[in-house]
Each structure stands twice: as structure tokens, then as C-alpha cells.
Write a protein that holds these residues in place. Structure first.
Motif, PDB file in Angstrom:
ATOM      1  N   GLU A   1     105.240  -3.608  36.126  1.00 58.41           N
ATOM      2  CA  GLU A   1     106.424  -3.293  36.399  1.00 58.41           C
ATOM      3  C   GLU A   1     107.895  -3.400  36.489  1.00 58.41           C
ATOM      4  OE1 GLU A   1     105.988  -5.297  40.512  1.00 58.41           O
ATOM      5  OE2 GLU A   1     103.599  -4.308  41.053  1.00 58.41           O
ATOM      6  N   ALA A   2     108.061  -4.458  36.321  1.00 54.17           N
ATOM      7  CA  ALA A   2     108.583  -4.937  35.213  1.00 54.17           C
ATOM      8  C   ALA A   2     109.351  -4.337  34.184  1.00 54.17           C
ATOM      9  CB  ALA A   2     109.051  -6.631  34.121  1.00 54.17           C
ATOM     10  N   MET A   3     108.971  -3.131  32.978  1.00 53.92           N
ATOM     11  CA  MET A   3     109.447  -2.309  32.617  1.00 53.92           C
ATOM     12  C   MET A   3     109.453  -1.268  33.004  1.00 53.92           C
ATOM     13  SD  MET A   3     108.937  -3.771  30.064  1.00 53.92           S
ATOM     14  CE  MET A   3     109.916  -2.736  28.395  1.00 53.92           C
TER      15      MET A   3
ATOM     16  N   TYR B   1     115.421   2.137  30.917  1.00 57.45           N
ATOM     17  CA  TYR B   1     115.337   2.970  30.575  1.00 57.45           C
ATOM     18  C   TYR B   1     116.720   2.139  29.618  1.00 57.45           C
ATOM     19  CZ  TYR B   1     120.217   4.897  31.642  1.00 57.45           C
ATOM     20  OH  TYR B   1     121.258   5.835  31.741  1.00 57.45           O
ATOM     21  N   GLU B   2     117.532   1.235  30.145  1.00 63.14           N
ATOM     22  CA  GLU B   2     118.387   0.112  29.813  1.00 63.14           C
ATOM     23  C   GLU B   2     117.831  -0.403  27.493  1.00 63.14           C
ATOM     24  OE1 GLU B   2     121.299  -2.789  28.611  1.00 63.14           O
ATOM     25  OE2 GLU B   2     120.141  -1.553  30.793  1.00 63.14           O
TER      26      GLU B   2
ATOM     27  N   VAL C   1     110.802 -14.079  35.186  1.00 64.72           N
ATOM     28  CA  VAL C   1     110.056 -14.064  33.582  1.00 64.72           C
ATOM     29  C   VAL C   1     110.441 -13.224  32.808  1.00 64.72           C
ATOM     30  CG1 VAL C   1     108.757 -15.426  32.021  1.00 64.72           C
ATOM     31  CG2 VAL C   1     109.180 -16.561  34.362  1.00 64.72           C
ATOM     32  N   ILE C   2     109.075 -12.205  33.090  1.00 66.26           N
ATOM     33  CA  ILE C   2     109.291 -10.948  32.267  1.00 66.26           C
ATOM     34  C   ILE C   2     110.946 -10.307  31.995  1.00 66.26           C
ATOM     35  CG2 ILE C   2     108.360  -8.943  31.330  1.00 66.26           C
ATOM     36  CD1 ILE C   2     105.370 -10.228  32.734  1.00 66.26           C
TER      37      ILE C   2
ATOM     38  N   MET D   1     114.994  -8.943  28.543  1.00 71.10           N
ATOM     39  CA  MET D   1     117.216  -8.653  28.834  1.00 71.10           C
ATOM     40  C   MET D   1     117.236  -9.583  27.443  1.00 71.10           C
ATOM     41  SD  MET D   1     117.792  -5.875  31.117  1.00 71.10           S
ATOM     42  CE  MET D   1     119.372  -6.550  30.250  1.00 71.10           C
ATOM     43  N   ASN D   2     117.079 -10.741  27.728  1.00 75.09           N
ATOM     44  CA  ASN D   2     117.744 -11.424  26.359  1.00 75.09           C
ATOM     45  C   ASN D   2     117.394 -10.397  25.167  1.00 75.09           C
ATOM     46  OD1 ASN D   2     118.694 -13.247  27.759  1.00 75.09           O
ATOM     47  ND2 ASN D   2     116.369 -15.028  26.981  1.00 75.09           N
ATOM     48  N   ALA D   3     115.888 -10.185  25.379  1.00 72.93           N
ATOM     49  CA  ALA D   3     115.873  -9.492  23.583  1.00 72.93           C
ATOM     50  C   ALA D   3     117.072  -7.905  23.652  1.00 72.93           C
ATOM     51  CB  ALA D   3     113.612  -9.214  24.021  1.00 72.93           C
TER      52      ALA D   3
END
Length: 248
Positions: free
Chosen positions: A110-112, A117-118, A147-148, A153-155
Motif C-alpha cells: 500500500e505504501a509503495m 510514481y515518485e 514509518v515506511i 521518501m527519505n531514500a
């Protein structure tokens, strides 16, 4: 002015200087709590409107499948944001949330879905290695997802354009569940690595970061009984490891 005063006092009396710095930090955290409560209050009204509007749209017959899917996703994310705002209030009030169960692989998917797209826009390849034999984790799904999202996003931001993002799930030797998020970005210098979870610490340009993302990420992990660790090599990349407790 305040920093100069703290430095002057620290030079004259190190103990008193440390106490002054601690007081300033506590005041800053208290102000953060007040700001968070205000932001939550302002967010709740538009979120309620979004939830109500999407629910009304979903009641309509004859919606194209792709439209229905998009509206359902907006509705789900609005609910997730609403739960997050409640979590922020709980965090500022030091409430202890009841642990729930979640499928960490489903949370990752779900997070991915939100972030793929980003990654594509930045020409970053995402490589997933998920163990589908894992037990459920003892955590709220929305907190785990946040958290994920924060780590991914940081990565992506660290890599900028191009690179590879590796996401791996596995079961550790103690029966818990591990999630690794590894990038091929520039890495974090050793002298900064010990500060990345400190509130308001950031290496980004002014206006590009608050320095709260990783601090909140660690607090979210602690709130579900988990832990977060980091390893980094300059010029090679950074790897964050999340450890969740398995649900009973």
C-alpha cells in the motif's frame, strides 16, 4: 541571542550550561506539541469533507472502474490521514495506543502504491524481496505505513535522480519481523549519523526539511514496541532496519 547566551554560560559553568540547553529543548518540544495540536485541528475539517465527498461519489452507480478505484484510494488515504492526526494527538499527550495486528507485506504494498510514481519520476529502480511466510506484526497498520513512507521518501530524496531502492522483509532470529529499506544514495557521514534521529536536526537546505521526519519515525516505532537502526557508508548508500514484534 539565546544560543550565544547558552554558549557563554556553558563556558563559565558547564553544568549550568547543560541545564539551560535542556530547558530550551524542553520548551521547543512543548511548543511542537502545541503546534501539532493546532495543525491537527485545522486538518480534521477538510479531511472530514474529503471522506464525506468520496463516500457520496462511491454511492453513484455507473462509475467507470478506474474512477471508482481512484476515489476509493482517496477515501482510504483520507481515513489514514485522519488516523494519523489522532496518533499525533496521542503522541503529544503521551497516550499509549493499543497494539493491533497488521500484515507488513500488505502495508508495504500500500505504501509503495503511493510512492512508486515518485520513484519512476526520479528514474529510481525499486527492487522488492518480500517473505510471504511472515507472521503478522503487533502494530497499527497506519503507523507502520507512515514509518515506511517516511523512510522511502527519505531514500528517494537522498538519491535524487537515478539509483536503486531495495526493500526486504524477513523474520529475525527472535521471531520478530524485519523490514530493510536500502538506497544507493550518497550516504551519511559518520559524524552526522548519531544525530539523524534528533528532533530539528537536518542536513537539507533551509525550507526543505523540518528535521522531524526521522525523529517521528523512531517515536512511531517505539509506540508499537519496535525499533529502528541505521547503517551508512559515504558514497555507497544508507540502510534502515525496522524491527517489529510478531503478533501473538
Amino acid at each position: 541571542m539565546a544560543n550565544a547566551l547558552a554558549k557563554y554560560i556553558a563556558e563559565k559553568d558547564p553544568v549550568e550550561g547543560e541545564l539551560l540547553e535542556l530547558l530550551a529543548f524542553n520548551e521547543k518540544m512543548a511548543e511542537l506539541g502545541r503546534m501539532a495540536a493546532g495543525v491537527v485541528h485545522e486538518l480534521n475539517t477538510p479531511l472530514s469533507v474529503i471522506v464525506s465527498a468520496t463516500q457520496m461519489i462511491l454511492r453513484e452507480e455507473g462509475l467507470p472502474d478506474f474512477v471508482r478505484e481512484m476515489v476509493e484510494r482517496v477515501n482510504q488515504e483520507a481515513h489514514r490521514l485522519s488516523d494519523m492526526t489522532k496518533g499525533v494527538l496521542s503522541f503529544t499527550r503521551r497516550d499509549v495506543s493499543d497494539h493491533q495486528e497488521a500484515d507488513v507485506n500488505q502495508v508495504l504494498r500500500e505504501a509503495m502504491t503511493l510512492l512508486r510514481y515518485e520513484a519512476h519520476k526520479r528514474s529510481i529502480a525499486v527492487i522488492e524481496d518480500l517473505d510471504y511466510r511472515l507472521p503478522f506484526i503487533a502494530a497499527d497498520a497506519n503507523r507502520a505505513k507512515q514509518v515506511i513512507i517516511n523512510l522511502v521518501m527519505n531514500a528517494l530524496q537522498a538519491m535524487g535522480e537515478g539509483g536503486k531502492l531495495f526493500i526486504r522483509t524477513s523474520q529475525n532470529g527472535e521471531g520478530g519481523v524485519t523490514v530493510q529499506v536500502t538506497d544507493t544514495g550518497p550516504g551519511i557521514p559518520a559524524e552526522l549519523l548519531g544525530h539523524i534521529f534528533t528532533p530539528f536536526f537536518t542536513t537539507k537546505e533551509p525550507g526543505e526539511g523540518t528535521g522531524l521526519g526521522l525523529f517521528i519515525t523512531r517515536k512511531l516505532m517505539e509506540s508499537v514496541g519496535g525499533a529502528i537502526a541505521v547503517e551508512s557508508t559515504v558514497g555507497e548508500g544508507t540502510s534502515f532496519t525496522l524491527t517489529f514484534v510478531a503478533a501473538e
